[in-house]
Design a protein around this motif. Sequence first.
Motif, PDB file in Angstrom:
ATOM      1  N   ALA A   1       5.271  -3.516  -3.866  1.00  9.21           N
ATOM      2  CA  ALA A   1       6.073  -4.141  -4.918  1.00  9.21           C
ATOM      3  C   ALA A   1       5.993  -3.355  -6.216  1.00  9.21           C
ATOM      4  O   ALA A   1       6.963  -3.280  -6.973  1.00  9.21           O
ATOM      5  N   GLY A   2       4.840  -2.744  -6.478  1.00  4.05           N
ATOM      6  CA  GLY A   2       4.678  -1.991  -7.711  1.00  4.05           C
ATOM      7  C   GLY A   2       5.523  -0.744  -7.773  1.00  4.05           C
ATOM      8  O   GLY A   2       5.707  -0.165  -8.845  1.00  4.05           O
ATOM      9  N   LEU A   3       6.064  -0.325  -6.648  1.00  5.03           N
ATOM     10  CA  LEU A   3       6.888   0.884  -6.610  1.00  5.03           C
ATOM     11  C   LEU A   3       8.381   0.589  -6.689  1.00  5.03           C
ATOM     12  O   LEU A   3       9.196   1.509  -6.698  1.00  5.03           O
ATOM     13  N   THR A   4       8.757  -0.686  -6.725  1.00  2.21           N
ATOM     14  CA  THR A   4      10.167  -1.052  -6.740  1.00  2.21           C
ATOM     15  C   THR A   4      10.481  -1.938  -7.930  1.00  2.21           C
ATOM     16  O   THR A   4       9.629  -2.685  -8.417  1.00  2.21           O
ATOM     17  N   LYS A   5      11.700  -1.866  -8.400  1.00  2.00           N
ATOM     18  CA  LYS A   5      12.142  -2.709  -9.505  1.00  2.00           C
ATOM     19  C   LYS A   5      12.210  -4.159  -9.031  1.00  2.00           C
ATOM     20  O   LYS A   5      12.713  -4.457  -7.955  1.00  2.00           O
ATOM     21  N   ASN A   6      11.690  -5.054  -9.850  1.00  4.45           N
ATOM     22  CA  ASN A   6      11.674  -6.495  -9.549  1.00  4.45           C
ATOM     23  C   ASN A   6      10.870  -6.836  -8.300  1.00  4.45           C
ATOM     24  O   ASN A   6      11.050  -7.891  -7.706  1.00  4.45           O
ATOM     25  N   GLY A   7       9.968  -5.912  -7.884  1.00  2.00           N
ATOM     26  CA  GLY A   7       9.169  -6.173  -6.694  1.00  2.00           C
ATOM     27  C   GLY A   7       8.238  -7.352  -6.869  1.00  2.00           C
ATOM     28  O   GLY A   7       8.041  -8.150  -5.947  1.00  2.00           O
TER      29      GLY A   7
ATOM     30  N   GLU B   1      12.310  -4.923   5.858  1.00  2.00           N
ATOM     31  CA  GLU B   1      12.516  -6.173   5.122  1.00  2.00           C
ATOM     32  C   GLU B   1      13.157  -5.910   3.763  1.00  2.00           C
ATOM     33  O   GLU B   1      14.052  -6.639   3.341  1.00  2.00           O
ATOM     34  N   ALA B   2      12.670  -4.871   3.087  1.00  2.00           N
ATOM     35  CA  ALA B   2      13.222  -4.534   1.776  1.00  2.00           C
ATOM     36  C   ALA B   2      14.683  -4.116   1.889  1.00  2.00           C
ATOM     37  O   ALA B   2      15.523  -4.509   1.065  1.00  2.00           O
ATOM     38  N   ALA B   3      15.002  -3.337   2.906  1.00  2.00           N
ATOM     39  CA  ALA B   3      16.389  -2.914   3.112  1.00  2.00           C
ATOM     40  C   ALA B   3      17.272  -4.106   3.437  1.00  2.00           C
ATOM     41  O   ALA B   3      18.410  -4.211   2.946  1.00  2.00           O
ATOM     42  N   GLU B   4      16.753  -5.018   4.242  1.00  2.00           N
ATOM     43  CA  GLU B   4      17.519  -6.219   4.581  1.00  2.00           C
ATOM     44  C   GLU B   4      17.770  -7.073   3.345  1.00  2.00           C
ATOM     45  O   GLU B   4      18.889  -7.558   3.127  1.00  2.00           O
TER      46      GLU B   4
ATOM     47  N   GLU C   1      22.771  -1.753   7.828  1.00  2.00           N
ATOM     48  CA  GLU C   1      22.696  -0.655   8.798  1.00  2.00           C
ATOM     49  C   GLU C   1      21.320   0.004   8.747  1.00  2.00           C
ATOM     50  O   GLU C   1      20.691   0.263   9.779  1.00  2.00           O
ATOM     51  N   GLY C   2      20.853   0.273   7.526  1.00  2.00           N
ATOM     52  CA  GLY C   2      19.545   0.895   7.381  1.00  2.00           C
ATOM     53  C   GLY C   2      18.429   0.006   7.890  1.00  2.00           C
ATOM     54  O   GLY C   2      17.496   0.476   8.548  1.00  2.00           O
ATOM     55  N   ALA C   3      18.517  -1.287   7.585  1.00  2.00           N
ATOM     56  CA  ALA C   3      17.490  -2.230   8.034  1.00  2.00           C
ATOM     57  C   ALA C   3      17.467  -2.322   9.557  1.00  2.00           C
ATOM     58  O   ALA C   3      16.390  -2.355  10.173  1.00  2.00           O
ATOM     59  N   ALA C   4      18.648  -2.368  10.175  1.00  2.00           N
ATOM     60  CA  ALA C   4      18.716  -2.451  11.638  1.00  2.00           C
ATOM     61  C   ALA C   4      18.059  -1.229  12.278  1.00  2.00           C
ATOM     62  O   ALA C   4      17.336  -1.349  13.277  1.00  2.00           O
ATOM     63  N   ALA C   5      18.279  -0.063  11.693  1.00  2.00           N
ATOM     64  CA  ALA C   5      17.671   1.158  12.227  1.00  2.00           C
ATOM     65  C   ALA C   5      16.149   1.111  12.098  1.00  2.00           C
ATOM     66  O   ALA C   5      15.415   1.526  13.010  1.00  2.00           O
ATOM     67  N   LEU C   6      15.667   0.599  10.979  1.00  2.00           N
ATOM     68  CA  LEU C   6      14.224   0.512  10.763  1.00  2.00           C
ATOM     69  C   LEU C   6      13.585  -0.508  11.709  1.00  2.00           C
ATOM     70  O   LEU C   6      12.505  -0.264  12.267  1.00  2.00           O
ATOM     71  N   TYR C   7      14.243  -1.661  11.897  1.00  2.00           N
ATOM     72  CA  TYR C   7      13.713  -2.644  12.845  1.00  2.00           C
ATOM     73  C   TYR C   7      13.716  -2.082  14.272  1.00  2.00           C
ATOM     74  O   TYR C   7      12.829  -2.410  15.074  1.00  2.00           O
ATOM     75  N   HIS C   8      14.707  -1.267  14.569  1.00  2.00           N
ATOM     76  CA  HIS C   8      14.757  -0.628  15.887  1.00  2.00           C
ATOM     77  C   HIS C   8      13.538   0.264  16.085  1.00  2.00           C
ATOM     78  O   HIS C   8      12.933   0.291  17.174  1.00  2.00           O
ATOM     79  N   ARG C   9      13.145   0.982  15.036  1.00  2.00           N
ATOM     80  CA  ARG C   9      11.954   1.832  15.115  1.00  2.00           C
ATOM     81  C   ARG C   9      10.692   0.970  15.277  1.00  2.00           C
ATOM     82  O   ARG C   9       9.781   1.343  16.009  1.00  2.00           O
ATOM     83  N   CYS C  10      10.675  -0.177  14.600  1.00  2.00           N
ATOM     84  CA  CYS C  10       9.536  -1.090  14.774  1.00  2.00           C
ATOM     85  C   CYS C  10       9.421  -1.535  16.229  1.00  2.00           C
ATOM     86  O   CYS C  10       8.323  -1.588  16.792  1.00  2.00           O
ATOM     87  N   LEU C  11      10.557  -1.849  16.833  1.00  2.00           N
ATOM     88  CA  LEU C  11      10.560  -2.311  18.219  1.00  2.00           C
ATOM     89  C   LEU C  11      10.177  -1.195  19.185  1.00  2.00           C
ATOM     90  O   LEU C  11       9.608  -1.457  20.248  1.00  2.00           O
ATOM     91  N   ALA C  12      10.484   0.029  18.803  1.00  2.00           N
ATOM     92  CA  ALA C  12      10.083   1.157  19.652  1.00  2.00           C
ATOM     93  C   ALA C  12       8.558   1.282  19.687  1.00  2.00           C
ATOM     94  O   ALA C  12       7.967   1.654  20.706  1.00  2.00           O
ATOM     95  N   ILE C  13       7.925   0.954  18.564  1.00  2.00           N
ATOM     96  CA  ILE C  13       6.461   1.005  18.491  1.00  2.00           C
ATOM     97  C   ILE C  13       5.844  -0.227  19.131  1.00  2.00           C
ATOM     98  O   ILE C  13       4.851  -0.146  19.854  1.00  2.00           O
ATOM     99  N   ASP C  14       6.433  -1.407  18.851  1.00  2.00           N
ATOM    100  CA  ASP C  14       5.910  -2.659  19.383  1.00  2.00           C
ATOM    101  C   ASP C  14       7.055  -3.458  20.009  1.00  2.00           C
ATOM    102  O   ASP C  14       7.690  -4.271  19.343  1.00  2.00           O
TER     103      ASP C  14
END
Length: 374
Positions: free
Chosen positions: A59-65, A225-228, A234-247
């Motif tokens: 959160a400290g690295l993003t605006k309004n985090g 989650e942040a992208a969503e 589109e970006g969030a879906a790609a990231l969740y896809h990578r999560c599913l590839a790992i787990d």
Amino acid sequence: MTAPAVSVPGAVFGTIGALAAFPLRLAAREVERQHGQLRRGITRRTTHVVFGRALLAKAGLTKNGDAGIERRVAAARGAGQTLLSENGFLRLLGLMKAPEASSLSRQSLIEQSRLSGADLDMLSLFDAFEHDSEPYSFRDLILARKYAGLVAGGATWAAIARSVHRSGPVASLTAKSLNVGSQHGRPDAIYLEGGQSELDGQLLFDLGSAAQGDDTLEDLFAEAEAAEEGRDHEGAAALYHRCLAIDPSDAIAAFNRANCLRAGGHATDAAHDYARAIKLDTAFVEAWFNLAGLMSEQGRDASARRHLQKAIALDKSYADPVFNLARLEFDAGNLLEARRLWVRYLELDAESEWAGVAARGVQFVDMQLARTAG
């Protein structure tokens, strides 16, 4: 924030943010051994929400985090879920030693330190005290007074929480003087006495070698989650896809990806991932509900009806599927069933704008039945 009465057996723990001091996979294994469940993210079945301290660094690295953290805390409280700090969670599991006995209540700490209740609760939730909830200790009172002074000097609870862990054990700060960074040209940091050691809120946690195995997955999930939240579907879906590839067993990642695909107009792929989430967790009521909505959008009313009925059977206090099923039955001309469902909805929700719609639906059906009888 009072000490939660928590029993692991039967509890469903959801995490927001990665754990800073312990690998999530090992915590999940321990929760399962104690007959509970641990999942990334939050669902309606979540009974206890664990706020990992790594969330602060992100959160400290993003605006309004920081405001985003506060929104998620408020949402969990509003849902009636029990909030746990990372240390509180690990103590519950027996993976971290509990501090010495204490006797100060939350209200007493507030009165004696002049730290606001809101700041006290957030700092407790991110382990800026020796204890994560009441009863607090005398050391906690000393810290609370120091933090109150920092807040008076312009620091936020998040800047303090991001900073204090950098110095080692939190209790060690009781013997040191803390200064707001603005006195040294850095408004985002807290400094130790003499300015010799900067506690940088941007460089808070050393996860240690034990946690590195989870690092990539936890970072990916948080980034997704942040992208969503930022509506980059589109970006969030790609990231969740990578999560599913790992787990591949992560039902929540599949569900979140389905939501993103649906928002991006990819209905077929979204349906596949909703079904995947359900296959991984047959009691995932939100997945049944959202899949029903997708079926309804495609005109597949029979399928939508089945999925809504399943959602209602799984969670009888879930108002949304009751409302949608009532509307589906009304459109199909099943007025008596629609009326029954709207009445049930009003038992669950009598305040929202949808309650007004349900009430008008009941009135309309009653008028139609009266005309028929006349």
